[in-house]
Scaffold this motif. Structure first.
Motif, short mmCIF file in Angstrom:
data_model
loop_
_atom_site.label_atom_id
_atom_site.label_comp_id
_atom_site.label_asym_id
_atom_site.label_seq_id
_atom_site.Cartn_x
_atom_site.Cartn_y
_atom_site.Cartn_z
N ASP A 622 41.38 58.59 42.11
CA ASP A 622 42.84 58.58 42.18
C ASP A 622 43.36 57.26 41.62
OD1 ASP A 622 43.80 61.00 43.63
OD2 ASP A 622 42.38 60.26 45.15
N ASN A 623 44.63 57.27 41.22
CA ASN A 623 45.29 55.99 41.00
C ASN A 623 46.16 55.72 42.23
OD1 ASN A 623 47.17 57.97 40.56
ND2 ASN A 623 48.18 56.91 38.89
N ALA A 624 46.69 54.51 42.31
CA ALA A 624 47.47 54.15 43.49
C ALA A 624 48.55 53.17 43.09
CB ALA A 624 46.56 53.51 44.55
N VAL A 625 49.49 52.98 43.99
CA VAL A 625 50.53 51.97 43.78
C VAL A 625 49.95 50.65 44.25
CG1 VAL A 625 52.88 51.28 44.33
CG2 VAL A 625 52.29 53.71 44.19
N VAL A 656 54.38 56.14 49.03
CA VAL A 656 55.69 55.55 48.76
C VAL A 656 56.35 56.32 47.61
CG1 VAL A 656 55.10 53.24 49.54
CG2 VAL A 656 54.66 53.90 47.17
N ALA A 657 57.68 56.28 47.61
CA ALA A 657 58.44 56.86 46.51
C ALA A 657 58.94 55.70 45.65
CB ALA A 657 59.60 57.67 47.05
N ILE A 658 58.59 55.73 44.37
CA ILE A 658 59.04 54.68 43.45
C ILE A 658 60.19 55.25 42.62
CG2 ILE A 658 58.38 53.10 41.62
CD1 ILE A 658 55.52 53.45 42.46
N THR A 659 61.33 54.59 42.69
CA THR A 659 62.45 55.02 41.85
C THR A 659 62.71 53.93 40.83
OG1 THR A 659 63.31 55.93 43.89
CG2 THR A 659 64.75 56.02 41.96
N TYR A 660 62.73 54.33 39.56
CA TYR A 660 62.81 53.35 38.48
C TYR A 660 63.58 53.99 37.33
CZ TYR A 660 61.00 50.62 34.50
OH TYR A 660 60.86 49.88 33.36
N GLY A 662 66.20 55.76 37.26
CA GLY A 662 66.63 57.13 37.46
C GLY A 662 65.51 58.14 37.56
N ARG A 663 64.27 57.70 37.41
CA ARG A 663 63.16 58.63 37.59
C ARG A 663 62.37 58.21 38.83
NH1 ARG A 663 63.60 57.42 32.43
NH2 ARG A 663 64.21 59.05 30.97
N SER A 664 61.60 59.15 39.37
CA SER A 664 60.93 58.84 40.62
C SER A 664 59.57 59.53 40.71
CB SER A 664 61.82 59.29 41.80
OG SER A 664 61.09 59.14 43.00
N VAL A 665 58.60 58.83 41.26
CA VAL A 665 57.30 59.43 41.54
C VAL A 665 56.86 58.98 42.93
CG1 VAL A 665 56.54 59.49 39.14
CG2 VAL A 665 55.99 57.51 40.56
N GLY A 699 45.67 61.93 41.78
CA GLY A 699 46.65 60.86 41.63
C GLY A 699 48.02 61.35 41.22
N PHE A 700 48.81 60.43 40.72
CA PHE A 700 50.18 60.76 40.31
C PHE A 700 50.41 60.26 38.89
CE2 PHE A 700 50.15 56.56 42.09
CZ PHE A 700 50.98 55.83 41.25
N ASN A 701 51.41 60.83 38.22
CA ASN A 701 51.65 60.49 36.82
C ASN A 701 52.61 59.32 36.71
OD1 ASN A 701 52.14 60.32 34.15
ND2 ASN A 701 53.11 62.34 33.95
N ALA A 702 52.06 58.12 36.53
CA ALA A 702 52.91 56.93 36.40
C ALA A 702 53.69 56.99 35.09
CB ALA A 702 52.04 55.68 36.44
N GLY A 703 53.14 57.68 34.11
CA GLY A 703 53.79 57.76 32.80
C GLY A 703 55.17 58.38 32.90
#
Lengths: 1014, 169, 473
Positions: A622-625, A656-660, A662-665, A699-703
């Motif tokens: 996985d990837n992580a924050v 965690v929810a990252i909002t950057y 106007g987009r969020s993951v 994991g989640f799509n940081a892209g």
């Protein structure tokens, strides 16, 4: 399958039977039915049938490609079953080639080694080259050519392209777009040039965000035009890195790693490394002085340093933190003291201006031409890739694109979110995608073309310094894949040409072996050109070329093709220097980085890489924050070990929810010591919408967050905990040494005064090992240099490939059951905010008085006459007492049936010299006993003893830093003997008197006295 | 065969019978009675000897096995320890000693007692079932030199037996 | 010697090693019993009384649990030991914990029947039979685990020295091989001892059984025993010798089990105090289990006459003594860790107390050290209910001790990079509970079909066992 293959087919089947015999034997040694309860044994016969058929279906995996390929040592005619052959070829990443040697058993590639004669390899490889083998045999590869879901023959695609060409001919290709990754292949470049010549209005776009976008831009800024740069680390006494992980990634990192390690050896001249970086990297870990900074602050640091050292017209920008100031002063003095013998290097994560500043600094310090070398661009057609992709997106949006030909890559996934690439691409009338795997891009392509793996296809590529290598296939395409050359040929006037013809003809032409220039011939439409190209070759030219071709393909490098170095002279003062840098705002910064193991996602479906612990974090699957512990606390997040697996398996990170912008993951948070505060590092390549079984739901799509104007980092992100937690598979969460004597490090100055410590302690047993050691010719031992090791993990994957080590999957890793025979531990020293990190590869120590041996009730692990701690799989009943009693915990147990007995393609990739273990038995590092035996057989046939360096272990042979040395301790002149005789040699856990055959060399520090007081 | 109510009666009956000169006789009781042994002058010390022999053999066998297996039959370098790691061989030797001794004790006892013996004439006497409950029996066998069906019967009755029966076989 | 003269039976016992002054006055068998009553009362349980509903109920529960074991084993063999929570570095989990626990429990039986016999502790007579049975069943449960915990259980026979074509033999330096010999010897000798003790009673049952089947079966087992004086003579010698052999054996078995740990290099295992401390622990847990079983049984079957408060009292005293020895063991472990000043030992002890498994360590100290202190009071020692509760707590405590020793030592050893944790899975629990079921099921069958108290030995306790004259020497 082409009728011409028929005879091959029969030969294959015969050979295949041979392979099956191997398997049966393997099973027998894996000892009877119940082992593989999952019915492998019961259905063995059917399986073998199935396997044979499947393989026959694959048009004969074990056959040589039809063209003549040149083995590294012997001619292919001389294939002796059981005798591996080595072929040289090259693997490209970011377009740049790394020369490799591929071991082939009966025509099946089984192991990848570095090519010593290739400048970018010097005999070493990185994790990606090692794992490429698994990609070749990946059952999830795209296996058939489809058009809108229908399986069609290759001819259908050629037909479709013919219509495209005819229609495009009319408007000179205005609607034709070709999207490739960075192209450093002369042949491919020429092919595209041809097409562009044929369709003047057609456009060639390049997009490969994982490598070189910023550095290329920086060079363009510094030099005023496109150039390439590479470094001469072996003559650098001081290196300053601005967020550059030059020891672990980027073109030439293997070479730099080796040169760095050599300089740092006791007999070397020494090299002090300063690293200012955000996310801790292996380079940062090797640095004597590491400075954690936000990505945005590094520009300030670079500007300040440039200004201090007299680079003209630099606007300092905002002030630096106090500790950074102290660091800066020391660095400045050190650089001043080593003008012409230092390197300032900026990392891919930094914007163009930082790269430009670095080059300006090198110029000012007189490093340019000495330690920093500039050449004409290695790419055949360098472009600003961000702009290039944006143009394509706009064109597609405007509906100007009729035909889009995507050669490799996965733009739909990797394109910045703001370009809305998928959406625009949907507007294209004909969409074709050449790809190894069915991914997000192929999902919305009409033509899905299975790509030939680089071990299956002919090509060529330039290395970081321009050196050309011919990429030769070792095996015919398993799934009838095609190379980019063959696909592009479809747009040329001779669509049927094979990759071999294309590459070979290109070089014939380059060597002037064809009197009538093939280029012209190609331009001239019609078959005459073809005949002209191939037929009218002068006999002398032909023989001369044949010799050149054989030599090039054999060596893996084309002689004297390295680009000549040149000076760079900026057109004038660089505007970006004087303009004030953006003032850093208060918010949390997020940095986007390639994943250390699955890169930009192209290795997402590779089990070896997914399960490979990422350096520093030791996360798998996985990837992580990634944030600093302080930031995690501030954000109200937490990470705690689960009782299943615990510190060595399962860590629950708060989601965690990252909002950057106007987009969020959403992703799981994970603390990293030495990470700067208020920064979150996200690794790309995960959260794939469309991939194989291995990479699915990881994991989640940081892209999804990143935008084209800030590819590598940006400010102003919000991070909020969601209250959920997510289990992360982390194989080492505890990095404190607990005051134990595990890692030793000494300042360079104290090397001389160090005294060697005695290996053996008194024992109640009569020490009879001494005369035992006499009886055998060889006393195998290993020396691991903690000073050299930079934690790149190549050894781990190499070991996995060589020894048929299974992938256990995330769930089992979380239970603390991963199977790697060799692990790279890392330990922190100093404060959490910025610790000094050390790496320690830990294989089996092969102790003289091994604690594991006396406790085995069935004598399944005993000592060989040559001092190996042997593991007898078929005698093991699985009490696991040996593992409990191993103080180094290097033994691994098959708690369940981990080995995949079913997938035929995976069987092909296994090393036939190593038995495949089954459920319920213990296994561990064997010092690559199969390689020792091979060496012994060879030497005995020649009636001599095994020479030093003749037998190398898998981990040793791939190590870029030469940290691992294996050899005969009975021979005082062997390298390992001499290394173990060094003062800094020490045995891990010596106090237990296990008398390990593997010992460590203490790390050497080169702290700057001005800084080391803190 | 005479039946008695108490061990006391049985014991002095046995004494007197012995003094009378009867030799081939046996007593049956629900509990072991040490005094009977002297009364009937029983001296049998073979069992301890058997057990001793068994123990010694077991010990030698156990150690021998280990020595042979790890030094002669399949010598291997195990963790750099000597082939003949005698301290490590002690526990098994000890266990085999005990095992062999215990087995010889039980089997020896059964063998000397001639057990298992599915049938014995005394079982023909219905009341003999009480021998395993609360009655005591003294039986003078016909094999005895002094045995005479009438005089012996009279003699037994004279011992104050609860009842005297003749055991047929 | 099975006939203790009046002198040894009461006052003298005050001086015998184990049974203290307290309760010595209480006879070991209620007055008013003679051969007939003893015989009838005990054999009646087996022969005449019809199977009670309570028995069926208890047996059903135990049998159900035993089937949980069956399922767990099936799944284990089918899929692999990976179904348990074990991992690297904690490669031993419940299996070994339970193995040591069961073996320990077994020890009480042998101790009661052998050692107390040698010490002429006549009060042992009424409890030795089912204590021995308990030993057998506990050893049976224990024996399962070393086999099941193997990665390839079907190859367990490779641990036995048998001649094979490859001419490979067990590796006799391994404590696991010692275990094989110790446990199998222990099982065999216990069985022999138990069976030899049964022979005269089987004869009794043969003679008193109404059913033909009973007569045949018990008759066959009795092997034609007829209480001949000659037989009694050798019988007693054999029984005595067996006791003499079983005594060192019982000590050796748990010593060897402790070697599994003491021989290794792992901090927390590598301790010289282990053998004595394990043996004491074994007896401790064993007596706890005997109490746990004896108290309900004597109530249900109304055997207060035979298993008197005197018995409970004495067993409680042994519990107290062994408990103190075990406490000493814990103390020495901690002291040595500190005194050695060895980094790993010191950390191990600190980790045991404050690490992730710390609560278990404190729980075990509460169960094994604090709880038995109540036994100083004569009142509690003779209060069946309290004794029962205490014995249960001790059983739990001894299990915790083994868990702490096995898991907390392994999960953090030398290299911090390899530190991990262990958590049992449902299959771990299933196997453990299953063996408890098996144990109880066997026990229920024993209670139903064999005299749970040695009849002939009880007879020797009733007044008329001893001739009035001629015997006293």
């Amino acid at each position: 399958m082409k009728p011409g293959d028929a005879p091959e087919f029969w030969r294959t089947l015969a050979e295949k039977n041979g392979a099956n015999l191997d398997e049966l034997v393997g099973d027998e040694f894996a000892s009877r039915l119940p082992d593989s309860f999952d019915a492998v044994e019961r259905r063995a016969f059917l399986k073998l049938m199935g396997a044979s058929l499947a393989l026959a279906g694959m048009a004969g995996c074990t056959r040589q490609p039809p063209e003549q390929i040149v083995p590294y040592v012997r001619q292919p005619e001389s294939i002796i079953p059981g005798q591996p052959l080595f072929y040289s070829t090259a693997m490209t990443l970011g377009g740049r080639a790394t020369g490799i040697l591929v071991e082939s058993h009966e025509g099946r590639p089984t192991k990848i080694e570095g090519n010593p004669s290739h400048p970018a390899s010097l005999g070493a490889t990185d994790v990606f080259a090692q794992a490429a083998l698994l990609d070749l045999y990946d059952p999830d590869r795209m296996q058939t050519l489809t058009y809108r879901g229908d399986i069609l023959p290759w001819s259908a695609f050629l037909g479709a392209m013919r219509t495209v060409t005819t229609t495009e001919q009319a408007e000179s290709g205005a609607g034709l777009r070709i999207l490739t990754e960075t192209v450093c292949s002369p042949t491919l470049g020429a092919q595209i040039e041809e097409i562009l010549a044929r369709f003047p209005s057609a456009v060639w776009h390049q997009w490969d965000p994982a490598t070189g976008v910023n550095s290329a831009a920086g060079l363009r800024m510094a030099a005023g035009n496109d150039v390439s740069a590479h470094y001469n680390v072996e003559s650098a006494a001081v290196i300053v890195s601005f967020d550059a992980d030059f020891l672990a990634c980027g073109a030439g990192h293997l070479r730099y790693g080796r040169q760095f390690a050599r300089r740092r050896r006791p007999e070397g001249a020494g090299c002090r490394l300063y690293a200012a970086e955000a996310m801790p990297t292996t380079t940062g870990a090797k640095a004597d002085h590491r400075l954690p900074l936000k990505p945005s602050q590094i520009e300030m640091l670079a500007r300040a340093l440039a200004a201090d050292l007299g680079v003209a017209g630099v606007n300092r920008g905002a002030a630096l933190p106090a500790d950074a100031q102290a660091w800066l002063t020391a660095v400045r003095n050190d650089l001043n003291a080593h003008r012409g013998a230092s390197i300032v290097i900026a990392g891919e994560g930094q914007p163009a201006v930082v790269h430009a500043l670095a080059h300006a600094l090198n110029a000012t310090l007189g490093n340019a031409g000495r330690t920093v070398l500039y050449t004409d661009p290695v790419e055949t057609h360098p472009v600003d890739q961000v702009r290039s992709l944006r143009e394509l997106a706009d064109a597609m949006a405007a509906g100007d694109v009729d035909t889009l030909l995507i050669l490799g890559g996965n733009p739909v996934y990797t394109a910045p979110a703001d370009l809305r690439f998928a959406e625009q691409m949907a507007k294209v009338r004909v969409r074709a995608h050449l790809s190894l795997h069915a991914n997000e891009t192929s999902a919305i392509s009409h033509w899905q073309i299975p790509e030939a793996h680089f071990l299956e296809a002919w090509s060529d590529a330039r290395a970081f310094d321009g050196t050309v290598s011919i990429v030769q296939p070792l095996i015919a395409p398993l799934y009838g894949g095609r190379s980019a050359h063959e696909v592009l040929a479809a747009l040329s006037d001779r669509p049927e040409r094979t990759g071999y013809q294309i590459v070979r003809e290109f070089w014939q032409e380059q060597r002037g072996a064809t009197p009538t220039g093939a280029r012209g011939a190609i331009a001239a439409t019609g078959a005459s050109g073809a005949t002209g190209a191939t037929g009218a070759t002068g006999a002398t030219g032909a023989t001369e070329f044949e010799a050149f071709w054989r030599k090039t393909v054999h060596d893996g490098v084309m002689a004297n093709t390295a680009l000549p170095t040149r000076a760079i002279t900026p057109a004038g003062p660089i505007a970006a220097f004087s303009t004030a840098p953006p003032a850093p705002d208060g918010g949390i910064e997020i940095a986007f980085r390639n994943d250390p193991t699955i890169y930009d996602g192209r290795f997402n479906n590779n089990g070896w890489l997914q399960e490979l612990p990422k350096p520093i974090t030791h996360l798998t699957w996985d990837n992580a924050v990634l944030v600093s512990p302080a930031t995690m606390e501030r954000l109200g997040g937490a990470a705690r070990p689960d009782f299943t697996g615990g510190e060595r398996g399962q860590i629950h990170g708060s989601v965690v929810a990252i909002t950057y912008r106007g987009r969020s993951v959403r992703g799981a948070m994970f603390p990293v010591a030495g990470h700067p505060d208020d920064v979150a590092t996200l690794h790309l390549g995960y959260g794939r919408a469309r991939t194989g079984h291995v990479g699915a739901d990881r994991g989640f799509n940081a892209g999804a967050l990143r935008t084209s104007d800030a590819l590598t980092f940006g400010t102003g992100a919000q991070i909020a905990t969601t209250g959920d937690t997510f289990p992360l598979a982390c194989v080492q969460y505890h990095h404190l040494m607990e005051g134990r004597d595990i890692i030793r490090a000494i300042p360079r100055a104290e090397l001389a005064s160090l005294k060697k410590e005695e290996k053996a302690l008194p024992s109640m047993w009569p020490v009879l090992t001494d005369e035992q050691e006499k009886v055998a010719d060889y006393k195998w031992g290993m020396s691991i240099d903690l000073n050299a090791c930079n934690g790149c993990n190549a050894c781990v994957v190499s070991c996995q490939a060589e020894n048929n080590i299974p992938v256990v999957g995330k769930v089992e890793v979380m239970r603390g059951r991963e199977m790697h025979w060799l692990r790279v531990d890392s330990y922190h020293q100093g404060e959490v905010a910025n610790p000094k990190t050390y790496f320690q590869p830990v294989p089996c120590m092969h102790c003289e008085t091994a604690p594991c041996e006396p406790v085995c009730p069935v004598g399944a692990t005993t000592h060989s006459s040559e001092g190996l701690n042997d593991m007898v799989y078929n005698r093991c009943v699985g009490t696991r007492y040996c593992s409990n009693n191993c103080p180094y915990k290097v033994r691994r147990f098959n708690f369940l049936q981990y080995q995949d007995w079913d997938t035929p393609s995976l069987k092909l990739g296994r090393n036939p010299d190593v038995s495949v273990r089954s459920r319920g038995v213990m296994e561990k590092c064997t010092y690559c006993v199969q390689r020792i035996s091979a060496g012994r057989i060879q030497s005995e046939r020649e009636g001599r003893k095994i020479q030093d360096g003749e037998v190398t272990t898998a981990c040793q042979s791939v190590c870029p830093a030469e940290a691992i040395v294996f050899g005969n301790l009975n021979d005082p002149s062997s390298r390992v003997s001499m290394l173990q005789a060094e003062q800094r040699d020490y045995a891990l856990l010596r106090e237990l008197n296990t008398r390990p055959r593997t010992t460590y060399l203490a790390a050497i520090t080169e702290f700057n006295p001005d800084l080391s007081d803190k | 065969m005479a039946e008695f109510d108490s061990s006391t009666a049985l014991v002095d009956a046995a004494h007197r019978a012995y003094n009378e000169g009867y030799r081939k006789m046996d007593a049956y009781s629900p509990v072991p009675i040490e005094e009977l042994h002297e009364a009937l002058h029983m001296h049998d010390d073979r069992l301890p000897k058997i057990v001793l022999a068994g123990g010694i053999l077991g010990g030698l066998g156990g150690y021998g096995l280990q020595y042979w297996a790890s030094v002669i039959a399949y010598p291997m370098n195990v963790g750099g320890r000597p082939l003949h790691s005698w301290p490590a061989f002690i526990p098994v030797t000890f266990e085999t000693t005990i095992l062999a001794a215990a087995l010889s004790a039980v089997l020896g006892m059964l063998a000397l007692n001639g057990l298992p013996q599915p049938f014995h004439p005394v079982f023909n006497v219905p009341r003999f079932a009480l021998a395993s409950r609360n009655r005591f029996f003294l039986c003078i066998e016909a094999r005895d030199a002094k045995f005479n069906i009438d005089s012996t019967r009279q003699f037994l009755e004279s011992l104050g037996a609860r009842e005297v029966t003749t055991v047929e076989d | 010697m099975m006939t203790p003269d009046p002198v040894t039976r009461t006052p003298k016992e005050a001086h015998t090693p184990i049974a203290g002054a307290a309760g010595a006055g209480v006879p070991v068998i209620a007055p008013g019993h003679n051969f007939a009553t003893v015989t009838d009362k005990i054999s009646a349980i087996v022969l005449t009384r019809r199977t009670s509903l309570g028995w069926w109920f208890g047996f059903a529960i135990a049998f159900a649990l035993a089937n949980v074991l069956l399922v767990s084993i099936g799944y284990l063999v089918a899929v692999g030991v990976g179904v348990w929570g074990i991992n690297q570095p904690v490669a031993w989990g419940f299996a070994i914990v339970n193995f040591v626990w069961w073996i320990g429990i077994g020890h009480a039986g042998t101790l009661i029947s052998a050692i107390l016999l040698l010490f002429k502790q006549t009060w042992r007579t009424s409890i030795n039979r089912f204590a021995e049975a308990m030993t057998l069943f506990a050893v049976a449960c224990a024996g399962l685990f070393p086999i099941l915990h193997l990665g390839r259980p079907w190859l367990a026979y490779w641990l036995f020295p048998y001649s094979n074509t490859m001419n490979v033999w067990p590796q006799f330096r391994s404590p696991l091989v010692w275990d094989v010999f110790a446990v199998s010897t222990y099982a065999t000798v216990s069985l022999l001892f138990w069976f030899v003790g049964l022979i005269p009673d089987l004869a009794t049952l043969r003679d008193r059984s109404e059913s033909r089947a009973g007569r045949v079966i018990y008759g066959a087992l009795a092997m034609g025993w007829r209480g001949s004086a000659h037989h009694w003579h050798r019988y007693e010698t054999a029984y005595l010798l067996l006791a003499g052999l079983a005594t060192p054996l019982v000590v050796s078995v748990h010593t060897i089990v402790s070697f599994d740990f003491a021989i290794s290099v792992i901090p927390g295992w590598h301790a010289t105090v282990f053998p004595p401390y394990f043996v004491a622990g074994a007896i401790y847990s064993g007596f706890a289990m005997v109490l746990t079983l004896a108290i309900p049984i004597r109530r249900v079957y109304g055997l207060q006459d035979f298993i008197t408060d005197r018995h409970l009292n004495n067993m409680a005293k042994i519990l107290l003594v062994t408990g103190l020895i075990v406490a000493y063991g814990y103390m020495i472990e901690a002291f040595m860790a500190w005194y050695s000043a060895n980094t790993y030992e010191v950390y191990m002890m600190r980790n045991r107390m404050t690490g992730p498994y710390g609560p278990l360590y404190w729980a075990l100290l509460f169960c094994n050290v604090l709880t038995p202190q109540f036994l100083w009071s004569n009142k509690i020692r003779t209060n069946a209910l309290l004794l029962f509760i205490i014995s249960l707590i001790v059983n739990v405590g001894m299990w915790l001790e083994r868990f702490v020793i096995v898991v907390t030592s392994l999960h953090r050893d030398f290299l911090p990079s390899s530190w991990g944790r262990y958590e049992p899975t449902m299959w771990d629990w299933g196997t453990y509970m299953g063996t408890i079921g098996l144990f109880l099921a066997l026990l229920f069958l024993f209670l139903r079909f064999l005299p749970m108290i040695s009849i002939f030995e009880m007879r020797t306790l009733v007044p008329d066992a001893k001739p009035d004259q001629g015997g006293a020497r």
